[in-house]
Enzyme design. Sequence first.
Site, PDB file in Angstrom:
ATOM      1  N   SER A 152      36.529   0.355  -0.757  1.00  0.00           N
ATOM      2  CA  SER A 152      35.436   0.183  -1.703  1.00  0.00           C
ATOM      3  C   SER A 152      34.472  -0.907  -1.247  1.00  0.00           C
ATOM      4  CB  SER A 152      36.007  -0.090  -3.100  1.00  0.00           C
ATOM      5  OG  SER A 152      35.020  -0.009  -4.091  1.00  0.00           O
ATOM      6  N   ASP A 251      35.003  10.693  -6.875  1.00  0.00           N
ATOM      7  CA  ASP A 251      34.526   9.324  -6.758  1.00  0.00           C
ATOM      8  C   ASP A 251      33.002   9.324  -6.735  1.00  0.00           C
ATOM      9  OD1 ASP A 251      33.968   6.693  -6.070  1.00  0.00           O
ATOM     10  OD2 ASP A 251      35.101   6.713  -4.207  1.00  0.00           O
ATOM     11  N   HIS A 281      38.531   7.204  -7.157  1.00  0.00           N
ATOM     12  CA  HIS A 281      38.282   5.867  -6.625  1.00  0.00           C
ATOM     13  C   HIS A 281      39.399   4.931  -7.054  1.00  0.00           C
ATOM     14  CE1 HIS A 281      35.459   2.937  -4.859  1.00  0.00           C
ATOM     15  NE2 HIS A 281      36.083   2.080  -5.663  1.00  0.00           N
TER      16      HIS A 281
END
Length: 310
Positions: A152, A251, A281
């Site tokens: 991320s 995501d 995610h």
Amino acid sequence: MAINKLVMAALKALSYPDIDIKRNYKWERQVENVAHYHYLKPFYKAWDHKVSCGDHEVPVRIFSPPGRMRHAILLFFHGGGWVLGNIDSYDKVCANMARLTNHLVVSVDYRLAPEYKFPAAPEDCYAVAREIFLHTNLLNTPAENITLIGDSAGANLAAVVSLMARDRGEFLPRRQILIYPATYNDHTEHSFFDSVRENGTDYLLTSKRVCDYMDLYKSSDEDLHNPYFAPLLAKSLADQPDTLVITAEYDPLRDEGEEYARKLRKFGNQVQLHRVADGLHGFFSLPPIFPQVKECYEIINRFLSEVPQE
């Protein structure tokens, strides 16, 4: 494809309600630290170190896999929107990573926004990378056996460190692994990417939350156009490491991560791109028994094994 209910439940347990992050980021940090506390710390080998960066020091934690042999290194930057997360909350993830990849994992506790806004985080990460790449005697690992990895916001930082390394000319990583990376600067309904609209409301990480993270992270609106903030904006992605990009089906960051992989390839880099089906995610923080995590490590280990280790 329907989302696995067990995966959804587990990810919800690792997350929190979509409250106002701008007002409550300190509270969310406390909740996250409790939720991710690693009670098994006595059962893995780790030690702490500090790296000088200007007028401060950057803490790192080094996780060793079993055995006494020399190991290659994964230099890891954690996720959390540049606002949440630390080396404590990622203890379990990094201990598992060391064991499942048979690599030393060096986890970086870079400074967080909004107390320390852009470019504090990338400068901290670059300082740690610089020390490890230029002083290979520290961990007895050649530079060619060091791989950048992040999830991320941490994947954003890994990509940015690679760009900074190319631009500054002090070292250049051979490999990088970007797990559902944040690479772009617009996560509103006007985004170029369909995944922001398709996955931006019902799948734990919302597009609004990404926008709020970026508002807390940026020093000014000018940062939004800086490739060290949003690496997809780089005019050139030439001379970048061999790259593995892993995205998640549900995501909001999926499409921008995949576009980054395509742009890297366009500039002549070696790139592998894998989309994890039924993935949301944050799945990388789940225990390794989950199929998405198993698949992720299988992909990572294949990628690492393709480059001969010294």
